[in-house]
Design a protein around this motif. Sequence first.
Motif, PDB file in Angstrom:
ATOM      1  N   LYS A   1       0.832  -1.208   0.000  1.00  0.00           N
ATOM      2  CA  LYS A   1       0.000   0.000   0.000  1.00  0.00           C
ATOM      3  C   LYS A   1       0.873   1.267   0.000  1.00  0.00           C
ATOM      4  CE  LYS A   1      -3.457  -2.812   0.398  1.00  0.00           C
ATOM      5  NZ  LYS A   1      -4.177  -3.206  -0.832  1.00  0.00           N
ATOM      6  N   PRO A   2       0.268   2.393  -0.383  1.00  0.00           N
ATOM      7  CA  PRO A   2       0.998   3.668  -0.322  1.00  0.00           C
ATOM      8  C   PRO A   2       1.414   4.005   1.106  1.00  0.00           C
ATOM      9  CG  PRO A   2      -1.001   3.873  -1.644  1.00  0.00           C
ATOM     10  CD  PRO A   2      -1.078   2.545  -0.949  1.00  0.00           C
ATOM     11  N   ALA A   3       2.453   4.847   1.239  1.00  0.00           N
ATOM     12  CA  ALA A   3       2.933   5.283   2.548  1.00  0.00           C
ATOM     13  C   ALA A   3       3.370   6.740   2.460  1.00  0.00           C
ATOM     14  CB  ALA A   3       4.099   4.397   3.004  1.00  0.00           C
ATOM     15  N   PHE A   4       3.295   7.446   3.580  1.00  0.00           N
ATOM     16  CA  PHE A   4       3.621   8.863   3.592  1.00  0.00           C
ATOM     17  C   PHE A   4       5.106   9.121   3.857  1.00  0.00           C
ATOM     18  CE2 PHE A   4      -0.951   9.123   4.055  1.00  0.00           C
ATOM     19  CZ  PHE A   4      -1.268  10.235   3.264  1.00  0.00           C
TER      20      PHE A   4
ATOM     21  N   GLY B   1       5.686   7.220  -1.427  1.00  0.00           N
ATOM     22  CA  GLY B   1       5.891   8.427  -0.657  1.00  0.00           C
ATOM     23  C   GLY B   1       4.714   9.366  -0.793  1.00  0.00           C
ATOM     24  N   PRO B   2       4.795  10.548  -0.173  1.00  0.00           N
ATOM     25  CA  PRO B   2       3.720  11.537  -0.305  1.00  0.00           C
ATOM     26  C   PRO B   2       3.765  12.170  -1.694  1.00  0.00           C
ATOM     27  CG  PRO B   2       5.529  12.441   0.963  1.00  0.00           C
ATOM     28  CD  PRO B   2       5.883  11.007   0.709  1.00  0.00           C
ATOM     29  N   LEU B   3       2.615  12.469  -2.235  1.00  0.00           N
ATOM     30  CA  LEU B   3       2.539  13.097  -3.546  1.00  0.00           C
ATOM     31  C   LEU B   3       2.802  14.598  -3.397  1.00  0.00           C
ATOM     32  CD1 LEU B   3       1.896  12.397  -6.514  1.00  0.00           C
ATOM     33  CD2 LEU B   3      -0.456  13.102  -6.054  1.00  0.00           C
TER      34      LEU B   3
ATOM     35  N   ILE C   1      -2.164  12.917   0.569  1.00  0.00           N
ATOM     36  CA  ILE C   1      -2.156  12.028  -0.592  1.00  0.00           C
ATOM     37  C   ILE C   1      -0.799  11.335  -0.669  1.00  0.00           C
ATOM     38  CG2 ILE C   1      -2.444  11.815  -3.088  1.00  0.00           C
ATOM     39  CD1 ILE C   1      -4.036  14.374  -3.077  1.00  0.00           C
ATOM     40  N   ALA C   2      -0.837  10.007  -0.716  1.00  0.00           N
ATOM     41  CA  ALA C   2       0.385   9.212  -0.851  1.00  0.00           C
ATOM     42  C   ALA C   2       0.226   8.249  -2.020  1.00  0.00           C
ATOM     43  CB  ALA C   2       0.673   8.450   0.441  1.00  0.00           C
TER      44      ALA C   2
ATOM     45  N   LYS D   1       9.395 -21.106 -23.170  1.00  0.00           N
ATOM     46  CA  LYS D   1       9.876 -19.791 -22.738  1.00  0.00           C
ATOM     47  C   LYS D   1       8.698 -18.959 -22.245  1.00  0.00           C
ATOM     48  CE  LYS D   1       9.824 -17.999 -27.503  1.00  0.00           C
ATOM     49  NZ  LYS D   1       9.360 -19.262 -28.110  1.00  0.00           N
ATOM     50  N   SER D   2       9.007 -17.877 -21.559  1.00  0.00           N
ATOM     51  CA  SER D   2       7.953 -17.018 -21.014  1.00  0.00           C
ATOM     52  C   SER D   2       8.437 -15.588 -20.928  1.00  0.00           C
ATOM     53  CB  SER D   2       7.519 -17.505 -19.621  1.00  0.00           C
ATOM     54  OG  SER D   2       8.603 -17.407 -18.702  1.00  0.00           O
ATOM     55  N   GLU D   3       7.462 -14.664 -20.943  1.00  0.00           N
ATOM     56  CA  GLU D   3       7.743 -13.243 -20.787  1.00  0.00           C
ATOM     57  C   GLU D   3       6.527 -12.593 -20.155  1.00  0.00           C
ATOM     58  OE1 GLU D   3       9.682 -11.027 -24.049  1.00  0.00           O
ATOM     59  OE2 GLU D   3       7.962  -9.657 -23.921  1.00  0.00           O
ATOM     60  N   ARG D   4       6.748 -11.762 -19.137  1.00  0.00           N
ATOM     61  CA  ARG D   4       5.625 -11.130 -18.457  1.00  0.00           C
ATOM     62  C   ARG D   4       5.999  -9.738 -17.966  1.00  0.00           C
ATOM     63  NH1 ARG D   4       3.107 -14.668 -14.492  1.00  0.00           N
ATOM     64  NH2 ARG D   4       3.154 -13.231 -12.759  1.00  0.00           N
ATOM     65  N   PHE D   5       4.985  -8.879 -17.940  1.00  0.00           N
ATOM     66  CA  PHE D   5       5.142  -7.511 -17.458  1.00  0.00           C
ATOM     67  C   PHE D   5       4.017  -7.231 -16.462  1.00  0.00           C
ATOM     68  CE2 PHE D   5       3.616  -3.089 -17.750  1.00  0.00           C
ATOM     69  CZ  PHE D   5       4.730  -2.433 -17.250  1.00  0.00           C
ATOM     70  N   TYR D   6       4.369  -6.532 -15.374  1.00  0.00           N
ATOM     71  CA  TYR D   6       3.391  -6.258 -14.320  1.00  0.00           C
ATOM     72  C   TYR D   6       3.597  -4.845 -13.798  1.00  0.00           C
ATOM     73  CZ  TYR D   6       1.019  -6.481  -9.791  1.00  0.00           C
ATOM     74  OH  TYR D   6       0.206  -6.228  -8.724  1.00  0.00           O
ATOM     75  N   ILE D   7       2.489  -4.157 -13.509  1.00  0.00           N
ATOM     76  CA  ILE D   7       2.550  -2.852 -12.871  1.00  0.00           C
ATOM     77  C   ILE D   7       1.362  -2.712 -11.927  1.00  0.00           C
ATOM     78  CG2 ILE D   7       1.312  -1.687 -14.753  1.00  0.00           C
ATOM     79  CD1 ILE D   7       3.150   0.771 -14.147  1.00  0.00           C
ATOM     80  N   ASN D   8       1.618  -2.112 -10.769  1.00  0.00           N
ATOM     81  CA  ASN D   8       0.607  -2.000  -9.713  1.00  0.00           C
ATOM     82  C   ASN D   8       0.700  -0.612  -9.078  1.00  0.00           C
ATOM     83  OD1 ASN D   8       0.546  -3.173  -6.309  1.00  0.00           O
ATOM     84  ND2 ASN D   8      -1.196  -2.489  -7.510  1.00  0.00           N
ATOM     85  N   PRO D   9       0.071   0.415  -9.674  1.00  0.00           N
ATOM     86  CA  PRO D   9       0.052   1.744  -9.062  1.00  0.00           C
ATOM     87  C   PRO D   9      -1.080   1.864  -8.046  1.00  0.00           C
ATOM     88  CG  PRO D   9      -1.005   1.831 -11.202  1.00  0.00           C
ATOM     89  CD  PRO D   9      -0.572   0.398 -10.999  1.00  0.00           C
ATOM     90  N   SER D  10      -0.879   2.663  -7.015  1.00  0.00           N
ATOM     91  CA  SER D  10      -1.932   2.881  -6.018  1.00  0.00           C
ATOM     92  C   SER D  10      -1.802   4.271  -5.433  1.00  0.00           C
ATOM     93  CB  SER D  10      -1.869   1.822  -4.909  1.00  0.00           C
ATOM     94  OG  SER D  10      -0.595   1.792  -4.298  1.00  0.00           O
ATOM     95  N   LEU D  11      -2.928   4.779  -4.947  1.00  0.00           N
ATOM     96  CA  LEU D  11      -3.008   6.137  -4.416  1.00  0.00           C
ATOM     97  C   LEU D  11      -3.889   6.132  -3.169  1.00  0.00           C
ATOM     98  CD1 LEU D  11      -1.917   8.926  -5.495  1.00  0.00           C
ATOM     99  CD2 LEU D  11      -4.231   9.332  -6.352  1.00  0.00           C
ATOM    100  N   LEU D  12      -3.383   6.701  -2.084  1.00  0.00           N
ATOM    101  CA  LEU D  12      -4.143   6.822  -0.836  1.00  0.00           C
ATOM    102  C   LEU D  12      -4.472   8.284  -0.599  1.00  0.00           C
ATOM    103  CD1 LEU D  12      -5.311   5.694   1.813  1.00  0.00           C
ATOM    104  CD2 LEU D  12      -3.025   5.948   2.818  1.00  0.00           C
ATOM    105  N   ILE D  13      -5.777   8.565  -0.457  1.00  0.00           N
ATOM    106  CA  ILE D  13      -6.242   9.927  -0.240  1.00  0.00           C
ATOM    107  C   ILE D  13      -6.937   9.997   1.114  1.00  0.00           C
ATOM    108  CG2 ILE D  13      -7.693  11.791  -1.119  1.00  0.00           C
ATOM    109  CD1 ILE D  13      -7.548  10.397  -3.859  1.00  0.00           C
ATOM    110  N   LYS D  14      -6.424  10.840   1.998  1.00  0.00           N
ATOM    111  CA  LYS D  14      -7.094  11.089   3.268  1.00  0.00           C
ATOM    112  C   LYS D  14      -8.078  12.238   3.036  1.00  0.00           C
ATOM    113  CE  LYS D  14      -3.687   9.227   6.446  1.00  0.00           C
ATOM    114  NZ  LYS D  14      -4.617   8.181   6.898  1.00  0.00           N
ATOM    115  N   ALA D  15      -9.332  11.856   2.792  1.00  0.00           N
ATOM    116  CA  ALA D  15     -10.341  12.833   2.391  1.00  0.00           C
ATOM    117  C   ALA D  15     -10.904  13.615   3.571  1.00  0.00           C
ATOM    118  CB  ALA D  15     -11.473  12.125   1.652  1.00  0.00           C
ATOM    119  N   GLY D  16     -10.456  13.312   4.731  1.00  0.00           N
ATOM    120  CA  GLY D  16     -10.919  13.984   5.931  1.00  0.00           C
ATOM    121  C   GLY D  16     -10.361  13.262   7.133  1.00  0.00           C
ATOM    122  N   LYS D  17     -10.724  13.735   8.297  1.00  0.00           N
ATOM    123  CA  LYS D  17     -10.215  13.134   9.522  1.00  0.00           C
ATOM    124  C   LYS D  17     -10.640  11.685   9.656  1.00  0.00           C
ATOM    125  CE  LYS D  17     -10.212  13.751  14.553  1.00  0.00           C
ATOM    126  NZ  LYS D  17     -10.725  14.563  15.691  1.00  0.00           N
TER     127      LYS D  17
END
Length: 801
Positions: free
Chosen positions: A236-239, A263-265, A271-272, A290-306
């Motif tokens: 998960k994202p982290a600050f 990290g923080p954005l 936002i991290a 034979k084999s070939e693979r590509f993977y990407i996993n972006p994520s964003l954490l938004i603290k929308a309030g307290k």
Amino acid sequence: MKFSTVLFFCLCFTVFSAIAQSGTIKGSIITSDGKPASLVNAEIKELQKRSTSNEDGGYSFTNIKKGKYTISVSFVGLHKQEKTVEVFENTITELDFVLSENATQLQDVVVTAAKNLNEKPVAAGKIDINPMDLPQSVTVIGKNVLERQQTLRLSEVLMNTNGVYVMSTSGGSQEEIAGRGYAYNSSNTFKNGVRFNNGTMPEVSALEKVEVLKGSTAILFGNVAAGGVLNLVTKKPAFDKGGEVSFRAGSFGFYKPSIDFYGPLANSKSIAYRINTTFEKAKSFRDEVKSERFYINPSLLIKAGKNTDILLEGDHLKDNRTLDYGTGAINYVIADIPRARFLGAKWSYYNTSQTTATATITHHITDNWQLRNITSYQSFNSDLYGTTRPNSGFLIPSDGTWARGLQKTKNEENYYITQFDLTGKFKTRQMKHQLLAGADADKYQTNAIAHTYANAAINNKNIYDTINIFDPAKFAQRTDIPELAPVTRTYTPISRVGIYAQDLLTITGRLKLLAGVRYTYQQTTGGYIDSLQKNKKVQTSPTINKAFTPRFGIVYQPASSVSLFTSYANSFTLNTGTDIYLQPLAPSYINQFEAGIKTELFKKAVSANVTAYQIVNSNLAQTSLTDANGQPNNNNANIKELAGEVTSKGVEVDIMSNFLHGVSVITGYSYNDTRYTKSNTYIVGSKLRYNPQHTANASAHYTFSKPGKLKGLNIGFIAYYVGERVGGRSTRVQVTDDVYKLMVIPGYTQFDISIGYSFNKISLRTKVSNLLNNLSYNVHDDNSVNPIAPRMISASVAYKL
């Protein structure tokens, strides 16, 4: 449906009105130099209630009755600290601790204070229940284990979990997992709490942990198989800024660069982000593969309030590899040919792509109440083309001469889901409640396109060419790739709605009761089979299934370190085909009983659990032996009756230690026996395929942490045993001189060793898997006989950002 909806909203109203007026204790644990102290144990001595500080050093106790209490903070090797605090109703009382040790000494403490097996709640459970309070066997394999053991595939992760095993590796493209005699298919595999198509091997490098909930989870997810579920939890994202760049290389031309940064954005405090990505390319111990693979996993954490967090996660995997159905079998005996020999056409392929987008919104209503919504979309596309499976169409005779056909399929799947979960804690009189109430709705849309091949030179038979599996040079193999026209398109839409409620009731400090029920409504309408070459579309018959699945369990804790539990759960599986009156076949209901003991030994340094279970599917769907008139003349395998019974029973032992003086140990053993106990089709008492009676695992890891030349060195050892099991095809009692047979698959023991060394920001690791080069197979029917990998070596270097 209307009654269930009314019931759900009434329940929510009742729960909100019953929120107890109680106090909260919270605070922080820091070092004398102001740094947070994570994973330190805190306890209210009078209530024997425990908490563990988080990464920020924070801890909390909620739903505490008014009064004076003693808070004790302790960790292995250091003296306890105790403070007295007074709690008032509807008041948050803050109590902080400052440790006198410095940060260097604390680092060793953090390692020894890590959560053990019985202190890791599973996210897949949808509610934060302490495993000691849960009448169910659970296992969590965390990030530290994944990194130390340098896991590459999910099967390597599961070498730390007894009773969960690879049942086959069909086509060499996926790992089909099973447990307690039942397959963990796509309905039983989850990623971040959402169903996940396991038609290809998931990427492990992005995982924070792997959760295994054994036994029935139908109350949480609907029609899942009885053996249990897997939940893959990504990082998960982290600050705090950080990350890692790594490169791994190994036997048979394998290499894999990976990047993970977070990290923080733009230095934001609300936002991290996090991005995991990797590329992998390899040949194989199998010739031509034979084999070939590509993977990407972006994520964003938004603290929308307290009180509100929004987590956005993306996930994309593209996997291209050679289609490989293994070494083949002759008359239900594994063919005696080299492990590396490839029997398919060199150009055969199986390409998949999978994309997922998930949004998780968590709102803390109060300290005790939380509302969470998960909404997700997933697409899964596969394109398979190659020679047929050995023994598919034409059997391999004893001399090894085999006429190979061709197969080509394309599948497109879209999956949508949204679910709402309300969780909360409250009291009624002297009894405490931990409630989960929720609803979910999901939808599958599947397009399956089939192709056929007819060789005009051989009477339009599906024969591509002929080979000899014992002597590849005996025949010249074709290398051309024929064009195959699509023949049929099958469209299958499935819609499902569920509503559920569950309450963990603490009757006394020692006695707890877990009870709940789920109602599921599922329908398949609007499907069709389109004969593309004949320009004819036939609508498939609509089906509707409804099911109630209850759950009930009792936990008795004679001491804080011991839990005795027993439980009953009911699940269901949908059936295809019709009954003898051509009506849709009813679901099969499966009853499961489980009992066990969970213990924490040597001041929670070691967890040791024992579980016994019995799973009975007493109305298994099998081909009907009679027609609607009671005459024994049914030749349609699509006409069935609920005439069979399968019984699975077994015992599981789990032992796991914390890191203590640099050593950690994981070990376990499982016994399972799954057989037909009633059947009109198969021999009563015969085993179900792919399920070993015995599995065992053991791993030990040691880290040198004392100052000196060896500090930063770590050594690990893994042993994994899978007992004898059977593949092939179950013998049919109603067929005279039946050619179907069960095929014995030999058991095996695999040993792996790993060595790592870390200094400053650099880590060096190496691993040898299957150290003794043992040979066995993973088998699907008699036509995908895939040998396990031989001894292989890999090495990696990583730099922390």
